[in-house]
Design a protein around this motif. Sequence first.
Motif, PDB file in Angstrom:
ATOM      1  N   PRO A  10      29.076  -0.505   4.617  1.00 15.35           N
ATOM      2  CA  PRO A  10      27.829  -0.542   3.850  1.00 15.35           C
ATOM      3  C   PRO A  10      27.911   0.331   2.604  1.00 15.35           C
ATOM      4  N   PRO A  11      27.141  -0.031   1.571  1.00 16.73           N
ATOM      5  CA  PRO A  11      27.066   0.862   0.424  1.00 16.73           C
ATOM      6  C   PRO A  11      26.360   2.155   0.833  1.00 16.73           C
ATOM      7  N   ARG A  12      26.690   3.241   0.150  1.00 16.83           N
ATOM      8  CA  ARG A  12      25.908   4.453   0.332  1.00 16.83           C
ATOM      9  C   ARG A  12      24.587   4.268  -0.406  1.00 16.83           C
ATOM     10  N   HIS A  13      23.544   4.923   0.073  1.00 16.19           N
ATOM     11  CA  HIS A  13      22.249   4.704  -0.564  1.00 16.19           C
ATOM     12  C   HIS A  13      21.451   6.002  -0.603  1.00 16.19           C
ATOM     13  N   LYS A  14      20.596   6.072  -1.615  1.00 18.35           N
ATOM     14  CA  LYS A  14      19.766   7.265  -1.783  1.00 18.35           C
ATOM     15  C   LYS A  14      18.435   6.836  -2.375  1.00 18.35           C
ATOM     16  N   LEU A  15      17.343   7.176  -1.715  1.00 21.69           N
ATOM     17  CA  LEU A  15      16.018   6.924  -2.292  1.00 21.69           C
ATOM     18  C   LEU A  15      15.848   7.879  -3.471  1.00 21.69           C
ATOM     19  N   ILE A  16      15.667   7.311  -4.678  1.00 22.53           N
ATOM     20  CA  ILE A  16      15.561   8.205  -5.839  1.00 22.53           C
ATOM     21  C   ILE A  16      14.131   8.325  -6.358  1.00 22.53           C
ATOM     22  N   ALA A  17      13.267   7.363  -6.029  1.00 20.77           N
ATOM     23  CA  ALA A  17      11.885   7.448  -6.523  1.00 20.77           C
ATOM     24  C   ALA A  17      10.961   6.657  -5.613  1.00 20.77           C
ATOM     25  N   HIS A  18       9.706   7.104  -5.562  1.00 17.83           N
ATOM     26  CA  HIS A  18       8.712   6.452  -4.700  1.00 17.83           C
ATOM     27  C   HIS A  18       7.337   6.708  -5.293  1.00 17.83           C
ATOM     28  N   LEU A  19       6.558   5.647  -5.433  1.00 23.60           N
ATOM     29  CA  LEU A  19       5.178   5.796  -5.878  1.00 23.60           C
ATOM     30  C   LEU A  19       4.288   5.046  -4.894  1.00 23.60           C
ATOM     31  N   PRO A  20       3.340   5.738  -4.228  1.00 24.42           N
ATOM     32  CA  PRO A  20       2.583   5.105  -3.142  1.00 24.42           C
ATOM     33  C   PRO A  20       1.628   4.009  -3.599  1.00 24.42           C
ATOM     34  N   SER A  21       0.860   4.231  -4.656  1.00 27.70           N
ATOM     35  CA  SER A  21      -0.210   3.288  -5.004  1.00 27.70           C
ATOM     36  C   SER A  21      -0.034   2.792  -6.427  1.00 27.70           C
ATOM     37  N   THR A  22       0.721   1.711  -6.572  1.00 28.48           N
ATOM     38  CA  THR A  22       0.991   1.210  -7.923  1.00 28.48           C
ATOM     39  C   THR A  22      -0.160   0.368  -8.455  1.00 28.48           C
ATOM     40  N   HIS A  23      -0.965  -0.180  -7.553  1.00 25.57           N
ATOM     41  CA  HIS A  23      -2.101  -1.004  -7.974  1.00 25.57           C
ATOM     42  C   HIS A  23      -3.357  -0.572  -7.222  1.00 25.57           C
ATOM     43  N   GLY A  24      -3.637   0.715  -7.265  1.00 24.89           N
ATOM     44  CA  GLY A  24      -4.793   1.233  -6.554  1.00 24.89           C
ATOM     45  C   GLY A  24      -4.656   0.973  -5.065  1.00 24.89           C
ATOM     46  N   VAL A  25      -5.687   0.405  -4.472  1.00 29.63           N
ATOM     47  CA  VAL A  25      -5.652   0.125  -3.034  1.00 29.63           C
ATOM     48  C   VAL A  25      -5.011  -1.225  -2.735  1.00 29.63           C
ATOM     49  N   HIS A  26      -4.585  -1.926  -3.799  1.00 33.54           N
ATOM     50  CA  HIS A  26      -4.144  -3.318  -3.636  1.00 33.54           C
ATOM     51  C   HIS A  26      -2.649  -3.452  -3.355  1.00 33.54           C
ATOM     52  N   ASP A  27      -2.300  -4.622  -2.839  1.00 29.90           N
ATOM     53  CA  ASP A  27      -0.897  -4.962  -2.607  1.00 29.90           C
ATOM     54  C   ASP A  27      -0.156  -5.088  -3.938  1.00 29.90           C
ATOM     55  N   ALA A  28       1.113  -4.753  -3.923  1.00 27.11           N
ATOM     56  CA  ALA A  28       2.004  -5.072  -5.041  1.00 27.11           C
ATOM     57  C   ALA A  28       2.819  -6.295  -4.626  1.00 27.11           C
ATOM     58  N   ASN A  29       2.716  -7.364  -5.420  1.00 26.28           N
ATOM     59  CA  ASN A  29       3.340  -8.627  -5.036  1.00 26.28           C
ATOM     60  C   ASN A  29       4.734  -8.822  -5.609  1.00 26.28           C
ATOM     61  N   THR A  30       4.987  -8.200  -6.733  1.00 25.37           N
ATOM     62  CA  THR A  30       6.281  -8.382  -7.400  1.00 25.37           C
ATOM     63  C   THR A  30       6.718  -7.072  -8.030  1.00 25.37           C
ATOM     64  N   VAL A  31       8.015  -6.812  -7.958  1.00 25.78           N
ATOM     65  CA  VAL A  31       8.621  -5.742  -8.749  1.00 25.78           C
ATOM     66  C   VAL A  31       9.838  -6.368  -9.420  1.00 25.78           C
ATOM     67  N   VAL A  32      10.023  -6.073 -10.711  1.00 28.28           N
ATOM     68  CA  VAL A  32      11.183  -6.677 -11.387  1.00 28.28           C
ATOM     69  C   VAL A  32      11.676  -5.770 -12.516  1.00 28.28           C
ATOM     70  N   TRP A  33      12.990  -5.529 -12.515  1.00 30.57           N
ATOM     71  CA  TRP A  33      13.606  -4.701 -13.544  1.00 30.57           C
ATOM     72  C   TRP A  33      13.680  -5.457 -14.856  1.00 30.57           C
ATOM     73  N   CYS A  34      13.482  -4.743 -15.950  1.00 31.86           N
ATOM     74  CA  CYS A  34      13.706  -5.319 -17.265  1.00 31.86           C
ATOM     75  C   CYS A  34      15.214  -5.559 -17.425  1.00 31.86           C
ATOM     76  N   PRO A  35      15.608  -6.768 -17.822  1.00 33.64           N
ATOM     77  CA  PRO A  35      17.032  -7.085 -17.876  1.00 33.64           C
ATOM     78  C   PRO A  35      17.708  -6.654 -19.174  1.00 33.64           C
ATOM     79  N   ARG A  36      16.967  -6.125 -20.126  1.00 31.66           N
ATOM     80  CA  ARG A  36      17.552  -5.877 -21.450  1.00 31.66           C
ATOM     81  C   ARG A  36      18.330  -4.576 -21.496  1.00 31.66           C
TER      82      ARG A  36
END
Lengths: 155, 352
Positions: free
Chosen positions: B301-327
């Motif tokens: 397996p690859p080695r892994h490290k949690l580098i960042a975490h934000l609990p509430s990205t949309h207030g109390v709501h679900d986050a449906n998508t996360v996507v990196w900018c490809p540029r």
Amino acid sequence: KASGKYSDLSAQSLWLRDSYEESDGEDDGIEEIDQEEIFDLIRAIYDPEHPNTLEELRVVSAPQISVTSNHVNVEFTPTVPHCGMSTLIGLSIRVRLLRSLPNRFKVDIYVKPGSHQSEHAVNKQLNDKERVAAALENPVLLDTVEKCLSNVGAI
Amino acid sequence: MDIDLSHQIQQVAELPGHDDRAWHLAWNPTKFLLASCSADKSVRLYRYTSSDAGLKFDNIATIPTGHMKTVRAVAWSPSGKTLATASFDSNIGIWEQEENEDGAGEWECASTLEGHETECKSVAYSSTGTLLASCSRDKTVWIWEVHPDADFECMGVLMEHTQDVKCVAWHPSEEILASGSYDDTIKLYIDDPSDDWYCFSTLTGHTSTVWAIAWSPTGDYFASASDDKTVRVWKRVAQHKWVGVLILTGHERAVYSVSWGKGMGTGKGSLGWLGSAGGDGSVRVWELFEPEGAEVTVASPPRHKLIAHLPSTHGVHDANTVVWCPREGYEDVLATAGDDGFTRVWRIAPST
């Protein structure tokens, strides 16, 4: 009991609405909601196949509901183990709570363990937000749900 | 415990506008554009510019689409000229901008791909843009060949899953397609040159719905997001063989989205940054690294490290998508879409 603030059948969007915390003029603190209040919201939902409410048919009961600060878990008991309407009943409960509860609440809905022959399938469907969203864009299904909910503001 | 993480997730922009939940996002691969889609049936296009003050986003167009139901997913062609939409009305829309002198022409429906029987949930262009894949609650995956003038030819209907197909994702350089399903499995497909497209591998391990799949930038790995609250990482161990090598936990509810970008990791052997988002509203970012040491095998397996975490990205709501900018130069920028109807843009910055 404060039924007026729970009656929000005219919501255009099922997902975005003004939370009643803002509309009822109470203090800024987070309003506590207990098991009994959740039960009051869903007890008068009609069964799709009977002229009775879910409370009368003992499909829902207060002890089958658990609430924490931002999470509601509702268990319900289908009338028979092969009840084909279980998904619709669960969907009606979900829509009622979506329209009534402050949107900080995450809601999980399950049939009582051992009470339905397709327990896993029913539970999975009721807790898949994409399937629920699509179901509520089906006019026939939504109409049926609205009929089940036609009495809920009366208590 | 989050204060110990090496990076923070800082908000760059907050983009309102949708009248209902925002389901999905797609960064244009060649233009400075971000597209969002929603249950309100519209697609919104944001142009972004960079300055010393940071990134600035402007809503330059809103496409009403004409879809009869929710627009569940959007995908740009590799050329950046064409946008595909997947709708609960069971159709795929193909959108192109009318050409005019100032480049501000209307976005018009160039084609509608019909064939699915029920809600379309995902759509994706292959790396060369010659193929388009779509999937639906009707349990099928369709592969379309892209011809000039917005003409599409169905090359295959893959009926491998036993339940709704939630997502499709193409390998970043090869013609390999992955799909994830409500049946808890992932399937991989290739074209048999003398016959049809076929499924060459079924991957099991998730214990509930597979909501999303993201290939690593090199294509040696992919990640899957599931209702079982985990993200799994799968590794290529032979030309046509991937195996599960890692399970990432931490989300408290279903994981709806995963995205694997190059990241700005400086660590030796970095495989990039993996972002995930879900029903708990949080975003998590892991950095993954090539395995190392004397015991390394092909399936390590690859080695892994949690580098960042934000609990509430949309207030109390679900986050449906996360996507990196490809540029290039924006590898630390990601966007999220939430049940609050908002799109938010974030930067992953080193903790100070």
